[in-house]
Design a protein around this motif. Sequence first.
Motif, mmCIF file in Angstrom:
data_model
loop_
_atom_site.group_PDB
_atom_site.id
_atom_site.type_symbol
_atom_site.label_atom_id
_atom_site.label_comp_id
_atom_site.label_asym_id
_atom_site.label_seq_id
_atom_site.Cartn_x
_atom_site.Cartn_y
_atom_site.Cartn_z
ATOM 1 N N ASP A 152 -9.767 -5.094 -8.208
ATOM 2 C CA ASP A 152 -11.213 -4.984 -8.309
ATOM 3 C C ASP A 152 -11.660 -3.944 -9.326
ATOM 4 O O ASP A 152 -12.778 -4.044 -9.839
ATOM 5 C CB ASP A 152 -11.815 -4.673 -6.938
ATOM 6 N N TRP A 153 -10.846 -2.908 -9.569
ATOM 7 C CA TRP A 153 -11.263 -2.004 -10.642
ATOM 8 C C TRP A 153 -10.654 -2.383 -11.995
ATOM 9 O O TRP A 153 -10.850 -1.698 -12.998
ATOM 10 C CB TRP A 153 -11.037 -0.539 -10.304
ATOM 11 N N GLY A 154 -9.947 -3.528 -12.021
ATOM 12 C CA GLY A 154 -9.506 -4.088 -13.291
ATOM 13 C C GLY A 154 -8.193 -3.554 -13.812
ATOM 14 O O GLY A 154 -7.988 -3.490 -15.032
ATOM 15 N N ALA A 155 -7.263 -3.189 -12.915
ATOM 16 C CA ALA A 155 -5.971 -2.651 -13.362
ATOM 17 C C ALA A 155 -5.207 -3.685 -14.188
ATOM 18 O O ALA A 155 -5.046 -4.825 -13.777
ATOM 19 C CB ALA A 155 -5.145 -2.224 -12.152
ATOM 20 N N ASP A 156 -4.750 -3.286 -15.358
ATOM 21 C CA ASP A 156 -3.895 -4.123 -16.203
ATOM 22 C C ASP A 156 -2.454 -3.851 -15.783
ATOM 23 O O ASP A 156 -1.829 -2.890 -16.227
ATOM 24 C CB ASP A 156 -4.115 -3.769 -17.675
ATOM 25 N N GLU A 157 -1.934 -4.689 -14.898
ATOM 26 C CA GLU A 157 -0.605 -4.447 -14.346
ATOM 27 C C GLU A 157 0.500 -4.593 -15.387
ATOM 28 O O GLU A 157 1.628 -4.157 -15.158
ATOM 29 C CB GLU A 157 -0.339 -5.394 -13.168
ATOM 30 N N SER A 158 0.201 -5.165 -16.532
ATOM 31 C CA SER A 158 1.238 -5.357 -17.545
ATOM 32 C C SER A 158 1.734 -4.047 -18.132
ATOM 33 O O SER A 158 2.840 -3.974 -18.654
ATOM 34 C CB SER A 158 0.709 -6.255 -18.669
ATOM 35 N N ILE A 159 0.933 -2.977 -18.039
ATOM 36 C CA ILE A 159 1.359 -1.707 -18.649
ATOM 37 C C ILE A 159 2.231 -0.896 -17.698
ATOM 38 O O ILE A 159 2.808 0.127 -18.096
ATOM 39 C CB ILE A 159 0.150 -0.886 -19.125
ATOM 40 N N SER A 160 2.307 -1.297 -16.418
ATOM 41 C CA SER A 160 3.144 -0.556 -15.465
ATOM 42 C C SER A 160 3.931 -1.556 -14.621
ATOM 43 O O SER A 160 3.661 -1.737 -13.427
ATOM 44 C CB SER A 160 2.288 0.341 -14.570
ATOM 45 N N PRO A 161 4.924 -2.212 -15.226
ATOM 46 C CA PRO A 161 5.630 -3.287 -14.523
ATOM 47 C C PRO A 161 6.677 -2.817 -13.523
ATOM 48 O O PRO A 161 7.240 -3.644 -12.804
ATOM 49 C CB PRO A 161 6.286 -4.050 -15.677
ATOM 50 N N GLU A 162 6.961 -1.509 -13.467
ATOM 51 C CA GLU A 162 8.019 -1.037 -12.574
ATOM 52 C C GLU A 162 7.636 -1.241 -11.107
ATOM 53 O O GLU A 162 6.463 -1.220 -10.738
ATOM 54 C CB GLU A 162 8.292 0.447 -12.815
ATOM 55 N N GLU A 163 8.668 -1.419 -10.283
ATOM 56 C CA GLU A 163 8.452 -1.508 -8.848
ATOM 57 C C GLU A 163 7.944 -0.166 -8.331
ATOM 58 O O GLU A 163 8.309 0.883 -8.847
ATOM 59 C CB GLU A 163 9.771 -1.870 -8.136
ATOM 60 N N PRO A 164 7.102 -0.164 -7.316
ATOM 61 C CA PRO A 164 6.634 1.106 -6.757
ATOM 62 C C PRO A 164 7.761 1.872 -6.089
ATOM 63 O O PRO A 164 8.751 1.289 -5.623
ATOM 64 C CB PRO A 164 5.573 0.673 -5.741
ATOM 65 N N GLY A 165 7.600 3.176 -6.041
ATOM 66 C CA GLY A 165 8.545 4.019 -5.320
ATOM 67 C C GLY A 165 7.906 4.573 -4.066
ATOM 68 O O GLY A 165 6.676 4.689 -3.972
ATOM 69 N N TYR A 166 8.741 4.912 -3.087
ATOM 70 C CA TYR A 166 8.224 5.388 -1.812
ATOM 71 C C TYR A 166 8.838 6.742 -1.473
ATOM 72 O O TYR A 166 9.882 7.135 -2.013
ATOM 73 C CB TYR A 166 8.515 4.368 -0.708
ATOM 74 N N LEU A 167 8.171 7.472 -0.579
ATOM 75 C CA LEU A 167 8.670 8.790 -0.188
ATOM 76 C C LEU A 167 10.070 8.642 0.406
ATOM 77 O O LEU A 167 10.322 7.728 1.196
ATOM 78 C CB LEU A 167 7.730 9.435 0.830
ATOM 79 N N PRO A 168 10.972 9.546 0.026
ATOM 80 C CA PRO A 168 12.370 9.424 0.483
ATOM 81 C C PRO A 168 12.504 9.313 1.995
ATOM 82 O O PRO A 168 13.306 8.524 2.494
ATOM 83 C CB PRO A 168 13.012 10.707 -0.050
ATOM 84 N N ASP A 169 11.737 10.131 2.714
ATOM 85 C CA ASP A 169 11.829 10.090 4.171
ATOM 86 C C ASP A 169 10.861 9.089 4.786
ATOM 87 O O ASP A 169 10.812 8.928 6.010
ATOM 88 C CB ASP A 169 11.546 11.478 4.759
ATOM 89 N N GLY A 170 10.066 8.451 3.930
ATOM 90 C CA GLY A 170 9.136 7.439 4.426
ATOM 91 C C GLY A 170 8.004 7.995 5.259
ATOM 92 O O GLY A 170 7.371 7.268 6.028
ATOM 93 N N LYS A 171 7.721 9.299 5.133
ATOM 94 C CA LYS A 171 6.698 9.920 5.966
ATOM 95 C C LYS A 171 5.846 10.873 5.137
ATOM 96 O O LYS A 171 6.367 11.720 4.418
ATOM 97 C CB LYS A 171 7.335 10.682 7.133
ATOM 98 N N ILE A 172 4.544 10.730 5.245
ATOM 99 C CA ILE A 172 3.613 11.645 4.582
ATOM 100 C C ILE A 172 3.418 12.867 5.461
ATOM 101 O O ILE A 172 3.091 12.756 6.643
ATOM 102 C CB ILE A 172 2.269 10.945 4.325
#
Length: 754
Positions: A259-279
């Motif tokens: 909805d805010w118009g992100a051009d996903e082509s400039i950041s094709p990498e898979e997302p990363g997550y917190l190592p322990d999976g907890k905020i």
Amino acid sequence: MVTGLTGVLIFQGVTGRTENVVGGGSDSKPVTAHATTAQLRNADDGTGASLARRDAERFSMLGVTWTDPGARVTGRVEVRTRSLTTGKWSPWLELDGDSGQGENGAARGGTEPAWVGPSDGVEARVASNGKTSAGLPAGLRLDMVDPGTGDASAIEPAAFAVEETDAPTVAPSESAEPQPSASPDTQVPADQEPSAEPPVSESPSASESPPAEPGTPTASATPTPTAPTPTVPTPAPTDTGPTAPPSTMPQPPITSRADWGADESISPEEPGYLPDGKIKAVVVHHTAESNTYTCAQAPAVVRGIYAYHVKQLGWKDVGYNFLVDKCGTIHEGRKGGVDRPVQGAHAYGFNAETVGISVLGTYTDTAPPQAALLAVARIAAWKLGQYGVDPAGTTTLTAGDAGTNYFRKSWAKGAHLPFPVIHGHRDGYNTQCPGDAFYNQLTTIRTLAAGPVSGLTVKSLTGTGLSGGKHYTKAGVTVAWSATTPAVLIKQYELLVDGRSVATTAGTSTSAKATLTIGTHTVAVRATHLSGKRSTSASTTVIAETAAPSFTAKPALSLRTGTVSTAAVPLKLSWKATDSAALKEVRLVSPLAKTYGPTTTSASHAAKSATATAWKMTAYDYAGNAASASVSATPVILQETTATKSGTWTAKSSTSYLGGKSYSSSSKNASLTWTFTGRSAAWTVSRAATSGQAHIYVDGTKAATVDLKSSTTKYRDAIWTKTWTNSAKHTIKIVVAGTSGRPTITTDGLLYLK
């Protein structure tokens, strides 16, 4: 000698473009942003660097970047721009000196990007805090970003050619504008258009673009447009990614990347997550840019930050997990799932355990609007609620690298450091972010996010009367309240009577009703925050009672002294009312309306002669109970001609007398006698400086001697009154006293009430 880059831009079919708000759910399309760069030139003495004022391709956001992502500017970085709309140059804008190293693998370091609005001209200067350029990082350049408009017909970035030049330098000065070189070019004042400078070059990536080989031809005047890069959708979390745990707090509305118009082509990498999976904590930022953007421009601001982080600094995605505009709209930041523990690039050294929320704008002197603070609190509460973390608590974070914060506290890699669960970027990094005024509001954000509801106050109790700090009612009461915590964070309210809940309402409610039994009660309101924490208002005493007031002395009328006319005979109305709880007032409702306080027991009035009038009164207590009583009477004027005479009396005529006539006598012991049936009487006379005295006899007994002397002439003056408990037959006799030197008296009749 420093090698500088200049560029020659060649446009094809350029037309005017308009900034549009990006949105629309499934209809949303990615928006291509593009950037241009210009190398800053070091001063001869090495104490600064500058970029002379020049034309530029359209941009709305800019920042200064440098080669080493681990370095930072220790001096002052300032820019100013020319508005594409007005053609005017802005004042100098200081950039926040460091956006943070972000994440491992960053290509460049840089300032925070600044939103300047659509612009087509630029100038920059950097001053070192040191005496040499050792205080400045290498490879300083100005990066300008056009976040795009969302218009599918918008052209792609123009073709360009680059040539290498040997650029002389000049030191920036506080007293003079920086010059582009030692060439004969003259400086353009701030209120004039600058002389034409070569446009800056387009920068498609964060790495330094090598200069073109000497002799490389420029693009033709009609180049073939470059085909647009295919849009890449937001990658879905992989099966190995962490699950999204439920939260104890509701999820606020979030504007998606689409909805805010992100051009996903400039950041094709898979997302990363917190190592322990907890905020474990929330880091609060501001984006250190202008606050003058409109909320309709917020998606473009987000796109500009996204492009700056990815294309200019070389991060794999926008650094923040969430971005909030000044109107309180929350925008999805780094991809990977808003409900998952996505690792951002916002707090170098502590990204592995935190979520980053940034408010668009700079808040050094002015705190963000309440809408923005509330949005930050809501998103923080929701994310922390997924992991059972108290927003008002403290936590321990492990430093992923050595560092120093804004307060000059340093630590080594691996150190375990205490932080408030919701804290500012400056707590874990040497930056002003999120600005002094915003930083001072973090306590408010923690309270909003964690609860309980604050500022809970009972505002009013409708259906009651207040006396001596206590409320009185017959039975029903409506309690109204207010709280400083926004309703969106409140689960419910409860109306408490004697500590027991008698009514439950939604968090948006501001009142509730209750019916009380006879007796004394305590009334309060309890609020439950979405976190489950409760707070209770101060209690109020409410007495429910149904006993009506009573007139211990019924209303009664008597004649009083004063000027008499046939239309207005002076009367005194008296009464006495009491109440077993608290008398509020006594109202006269007829023949006119008056209200008297609980301690008032009499009042002066007047009535027409020869007319029977009913005087009705009602007594009220503070609970609203009432009792009524009344009295009726007829004032009667007895002319002097109706009296029985003794001695010598002279008739006098004047419109000033009652009935136009009066009797006057100077003969000692001359008398007039009236007989009537009533309960109050008043003798009416005319008075002057030469008037004498008279004796008054009531029912054969001398009651008073009255002196009629007056410094001013008076007519129809009721000078003496007499009132009895009950109505009965009475005789009033007046006798001339024969006062020496002034024996004359003038009588104008007798009044009585029947």
